[in-house]
Write an enzyme that holds these catalytic residues in place. Structure first.
Site, mmCIF file in Angstrom:
data_model
loop_
_atom_site.group_PDB
_atom_site.id
_atom_site.type_symbol
_atom_site.label_atom_id
_atom_site.label_comp_id
_atom_site.label_asym_id
_atom_site.label_seq_id
_atom_site.Cartn_x
_atom_site.Cartn_y
_atom_site.Cartn_z
ATOM 1 N N GLY A 1 -36.190 -23.783 25.094
ATOM 2 C CA GLY A 1 -36.931 -23.276 23.948
ATOM 3 C C GLY A 1 -36.591 -21.830 23.632
ATOM 4 N N SER A 2 -37.573 -21.097 23.112
ATOM 5 C CA SER A 2 -37.305 -19.780 22.511
ATOM 6 C C SER A 2 -36.883 -18.708 23.502
ATOM 7 C CB SER A 2 -38.538 -19.313 21.738
ATOM 8 O OG SER A 2 -38.749 -20.139 20.614
ATOM 9 N N ILE A 3 -37.104 -18.897 24.796
ATOM 10 C CA ILE A 3 -36.605 -17.899 25.750
ATOM 11 C C ILE A 3 -35.085 -17.811 25.673
ATOM 12 C CG2 ILE A 3 -36.378 -17.330 28.207
ATOM 13 C CD1 ILE A 3 -39.193 -18.421 28.626
ATOM 14 N N PHE A 4 -34.437 -18.927 25.286
ATOM 15 C CA PHE A 4 -32.984 -18.922 25.158
ATOM 16 C C PHE A 4 -32.522 -18.013 24.027
ATOM 17 C CE2 PHE A 4 -28.764 -20.591 24.104
ATOM 18 C CZ PHE A 4 -28.198 -20.649 25.365
ATOM 19 N N LYS A 5 -33.429 -17.676 23.099
ATOM 20 C CA LYS A 5 -33.073 -16.760 22.012
ATOM 21 C C LYS A 5 -32.630 -15.403 22.564
ATOM 22 C CE LYS A 5 -36.182 -18.994 18.697
ATOM 23 N NZ LYS A 5 -37.514 -18.967 18.068
#
Length: 573
Positions: A304-308
């Site tokens: 999810g958004s932690i990969f951003k």
């Protein structure tokens, strides 16, 4: 006069010569056996009349970062019988079945089996072994052995692992460091007669065992205990399936805590929860394997958004975008035939890339990913080691599952940019982020620090591959600044702690298959933001009710940091 019987005399001569030659051969052979091969046959004779019993080596201890023993040994006994030495088998059967709590028929089968030595039971409490000795039964042997004992029960169970009945490691650090911990067994040699009965008053020869070496870890008992308590609290509060937390030093890869609740009792690792105790056969083994799994390294998930964080670092370093570049978010972005929405239905409107990071805006990251393109994106996956295993010193690490670049279209590129449609382990994600925020240097996550001998001498310091530069310091500094803004002014503000600068990123990823309403809520945080000394990742699997990572995961990390940072000597500003 009769002629001489020459044929008869020749026969006598031949027979005599043959006898003489045979005798000479026998004498020669006997001399060869007695003189040349005497040592060999003497050894065979000794082996024939010698019975050997092993003396188990004491397994090395495992110590935490403060020198606290967290994996110890207890003295137990192995009870065995020697067929030819028993003078009253019925008495042996009666005593052993009574003292060991075994059925008489089970003991009888072993007592009446004709063998050099038959083991009745292992891992018997020393008090029971001593009681059996008091009976002074002929043919019954009570040998002291060691059994692994974990003073803190379930603490770090999926990290430490446990040993089997043979005292060999099965999972976790116990199996990873088996060669260091196991030691060398000794043996007892006793002299027997031709019937296999021990010779009275014959001395025993002993080869003393060599104890295993001790393993010292970076794992901190106090931090591990506290983090487990916080993980259990949020798991019960949100009725979650499981909660996992990793805390590590982003500069050298030392892991301070790795939590996977629910944990299991290391001193009773083959007991399942009450609702599964009736399982048998393969179903039972599958349930045990699942109970022992370490989600942080054995399983992959969509981050999810932690990969951003990784997408942003690649985009900034490649010059694809700057923090000041502007974007527009109407609440969705259309890629080919797909309408991919933002978590904010009404959209964020006009925003800079920095604000896109702070708002965790999917349309912004989709556009950035498309600008970079597949080739550039993959170059950074390789550069930042996203596609490699971390090399952590635990068995069973899973690898990243990513699209093949040649099969990656714009839709796949768009979804990967904000952390969907691929999988990696929580530890892989956190390790890559370490190199993004620590100045651009790779680290190898690990627990093992030093090996000591049983008498306390340092045998060796454990070394790990790290120190490769994958980003310039300038890019790392920019990322630290942006991620600090996420916590101080953006979607991660629930991780804010007064007096500390915290950097971080939230995530809420929907589990496969889509549409089931099951999510993994997560938060990654580090402190102090300008010079990270500790970094952490919490994942909450299938929380009930509110599931946004910024709302339920970020506060838990704030609570952990609020207690761990002072403990580590990191003072408030």
């Amino acid at each position: 006069m009769r002629p001489p019987r020459t044929g008869h005399r020749k026969g006598i001569v031949i027979v005599a010569a043959a006898v003489i030659l045979a005798g000479a051969g026998l004498v020669g052979r006997l001399g060869y056996l007695m003189l040349v091969k005497s040592d060999y046959y003497n050894k065979l004779a000794e082996e024939l009349h010698t019975r050997e019993r092993s003396i188990k080596a004491e397994r090395g201890g495992i110590y935490d970062a403060n020198g606290i023993l967290i994996a110890d040994n207890r003295t137990v006994c192995t009870i065995s019988v020697i067929y030819n030495q028993m003078t009253d088998r019925e008495e042996v059967i009666r005593v052993l079945s009574s003292e060991l709590g075994l059925e008489q028929e089970e003991v009888r089968k072993k007592v009446e089996k004709y063998s050099a030595r038959e083991i009745i039971k292992t891992n018997v409490d020393k008090s029971v072994g001593d009681a059996i000795r008091e009976y002074d039964l002929d043919g019954v042997k009570v040998d002291e052995d060691y059994k692994r004992y974990y003073p803190y029960g379930s603490l770090a169970s999926k990290v430490l692992g446990f040993t089997g009945s043979d005292n060999q490691g099965i999972i976790g650090l116990e199996v990873e460091y088996e060669e260091i911990l196991k030691g060398v067994d000794g043996k007892i040699l006793t002299l027997t007669d031709a019937a296999g009965i021990e010779v009275d008053d014959a001395p025993e020869d002993r080869v003393e065992p060599i104890a295993g070496n001790d393993l010292y870890l970076s794992l901190d008992l106090n931090i591990q205990t506290y983090v487990e308590q916080e993980a259990l609290k949020i798991m019960e509060e949100k009725q979650a399936k499981q909660v996992s937390v990793i805390l590590m030093n982003p500069k050298n890869g030392e892991i301070l805590a790795m939590v996977n609740v629910p944990e299991f009792d290391l001193n009773d690792p083959f007991s399942l929860p009450e609702d599964q105790e009736t399982l048998t056969g393969q179903e039972r083994q599958d349930a045990l394997n699942k109970m022992w799994r370490n989600f942080n390294i054995n399983d992959t998930y969509e981050p999810g958004s932690i990969f951003k964080t990784i997408t942003a670092a690649a985009a900034l370093d490649s010059g694809t975008v700057t923090l000041e570049d502007t974007f527009s978010c109407p609440g969705f972005y259309i890629v080919e035939d797909r309408r991919i929405r933002c978590h904010k239905v009404g959209g964020h409107g006009g925003e800079t890339f920095l604000q896109g990071i702070m708002n965790s805006c999917n349309p912004v990251f989709i556009q950035v990913g498309l600008r970079m393109g597949v080739d550039t994106f993959y170059d950074y996956f390789r550069q930042l080691k996203v596609l490699e295993k971390t090399g952590v010193d635990l068995p069973g690490e899973a690898g990243t599952i990513m699209h093949n670049p040649e099969n990656m279209g714009e839709v796949e590129l768009a979804t990967v940019s904000f952390g969907q449609s691929f999988q990696l382990t929580p530890l892989r994600l956190l390790t890559t982020i370490c190199s993004i925020v620590n100045g651009g240097i790779t680290v190898t996550p690990h627990f093992g620090v030093e090996v000591h001998s049983a008498d306390g001498e340092t045998v060796k310091k454990l070394n790990y591959s790290q120190g490769e530069r994958v980003l310039p310091e300038s890019t790392s500094e920019t990322m630290r600044y942006a991620l600090e803004k996420v916590v101080s002014e953006g979607g991660g503000n629930n991780a804010y702690i007064e007096g500390y600068s915290i950097g971080g990123k939230t995530a809420t990823s929907e589990k496969l298959p889509r549409g089931t309403g099951k999510y993994i809520s997560a938060f990654m945080g580090f402190a102090p933001a300008e010079d990270p000394q500790v970094i952490g990742l919490i994942t909450i699997d299938e929380p009930v009710g509110m599931y946004y990572g910024g709302i339920i995961a970020a506060p838990v990390m704030a609570e952990i940091f609020d207690n761990v940072l002072p403990y580590l000597g990191i003072e408030q500003e």
